[in-house]
Design a protein around this motif. Sequence first.
Motif, PDB file in Angstrom:
ATOM      1  N   THR A 179       6.688  15.104  10.595  1.00 12.81           N
ATOM      2  CA  THR A 179       6.379  14.099  11.615  1.00 12.81           C
ATOM      3  C   THR A 179       4.895  13.751  11.605  1.00 12.81           C
ATOM      4  OG1 THR A 179       8.190  14.848  13.025  1.00 12.81           O
ATOM      5  CG2 THR A 179       6.441  13.579  14.074  1.00 12.81           C
ATOM      6  N   ILE A 180       4.050  14.773  11.534  1.00 12.49           N
ATOM      7  CA  ILE A 180       2.612  14.535  11.513  1.00 12.49           C
ATOM      8  C   ILE A 180       2.195  13.887  10.194  1.00 12.49           C
ATOM      9  CG2 ILE A 180       0.359  15.670  11.507  1.00 12.49           C
ATOM     10  CD1 ILE A 180       1.557  17.748  13.405  1.00 12.49           C
ATOM     11  N   GLN A 231       2.508  10.113   9.987  1.00 11.65           N
ATOM     12  CA  GLN A 231       1.748   9.264  10.902  1.00 11.65           C
ATOM     13  C   GLN A 231       0.772   8.341  10.180  1.00 11.65           C
ATOM     14  OE1 GLN A 231       2.331   8.969  14.249  1.00 11.65           O
ATOM     15  NE2 GLN A 231       4.043  10.304  13.764  1.00 11.65           N
ATOM     16  N   ASN A 249       2.591   5.681   8.134  1.00 13.60           N
ATOM     17  CA  ASN A 249       3.203   4.739   9.076  1.00 13.60           C
ATOM     18  C   ASN A 249       2.156   3.794   9.667  1.00 13.60           C
ATOM     19  OD1 ASN A 249       5.849   5.548   8.811  1.00 13.60           O
ATOM     20  ND2 ASN A 249       5.779   6.994  10.506  1.00 13.60           N
ATOM     21  N   SER A 259       2.156  14.213   3.153  1.00 14.06           N
ATOM     22  CA  SER A 259       1.501  12.916   3.331  1.00 14.06           C
ATOM     23  C   SER A 259       1.132  12.300   1.991  1.00 14.06           C
ATOM     24  CB  SER A 259       0.251  13.055   4.213  1.00 14.06           C
ATOM     25  OG  SER A 259      -0.794  13.728   3.545  1.00 14.06           O
ATOM     26  N   ASN A 261      -0.748   0.289  17.145  1.00 15.75           N
ATOM     27  CA  ASN A 261      -0.325   1.465  16.387  1.00 15.75           C
ATOM     28  C   ASN A 261      -1.404   2.527  16.311  1.00 15.75           C
ATOM     29  OD1 ASN A 261       2.481   0.995  15.004  1.00 15.75           O
ATOM     30  ND2 ASN A 261       1.439  -0.984  14.948  1.00 15.75           N
ATOM     31  N   PHE A 299      -0.923   6.300  17.222  1.00 11.37           N
ATOM     32  CA  PHE A 299      -1.321   7.300  16.234  1.00 11.37           C
ATOM     33  C   PHE A 299      -2.241   8.353  16.848  1.00 11.37           C
ATOM     34  CE2 PHE A 299      -4.461   8.413  12.847  1.00 11.37           C
ATOM     35  CZ  PHE A 299      -3.598   9.153  12.053  1.00 11.37           C
ATOM     36  N   ALA A 347      -0.373  10.556  19.239  1.00 14.31           N
ATOM     37  CA  ALA A 347       0.463  11.511  18.490  1.00 14.31           C
ATOM     38  C   ALA A 347      -0.384  12.634  17.936  1.00 14.31           C
ATOM     39  CB  ALA A 347       1.216  10.792  17.368  1.00 14.31           C
TER      40      ALA A 347
END
Length: 231
Positions: A19-20, A23, A26, A106, A221, A225, A228
């Motif tokens: 998930t991280i 980021q 995304n 990533s 975003n 970001f 998050a």
Amino acid sequence: REIVQASFFGTSGAGSAFTIASQIPNLFSNLFSQAALGAAFVPIFTELLQAGKKREAFRLASSLFWLILAALGLLTIVYMGIAGLVMPLFTGTLSTPATVLATGLSRVLFPVVLLLSLTGLLVGILQSYDEFSVPALAPAVWNVVIVVLMVILHAQFHGQDAVYSYAIAWLVATIVQFLLIGWATRRTEFRLAFAFDWRDPRVRQVLILFFPVTLSIGIINLDIFINAGLG
């Protein structure tokens, strides 16, 4: 896709690392999103087609394709090199192994930024020719490829590294989506040429129109970001 992903990783450390890790890709994918490209490129491209200036329209599209490839290709290479410095800023309380995992994930995911941007340009070309069926179908194909590959690859990894099956599936599915959209452009008159005229005033016009849309998307975003990351 989410159900299969949850069944494999759930709320585990590997799932949190993914998930991280997603980021940053995304964020950049949204900055160079199909919406921004479409808003800037489609009106100019369509106007040229309707004026009978197909050669100029195709040169514009080809120039933008190679410009995106060069700029985001370079960005991808740079990120690959500095991911180890960037990712720890957003992993928060995750352990060192989880941070290392997030960094590796990533790196696998970041090329998606380039692929989605090129796909967005090709989708814009299809929309200019009123071709909507394949762009509408592509996201479904993307999800199917992810699910199938995740199931196949999951057993090839051990421990927390199994989450790489999700990242690899995500990348491969994005490649498939790009190829599918590229194949669909064969139904139009457009053929990609090696034209890289960044001094073309229409290229500058697209970039000028692209900036405010990207800025508005980026502000939204970036806030998501940062929240998050702080979370």
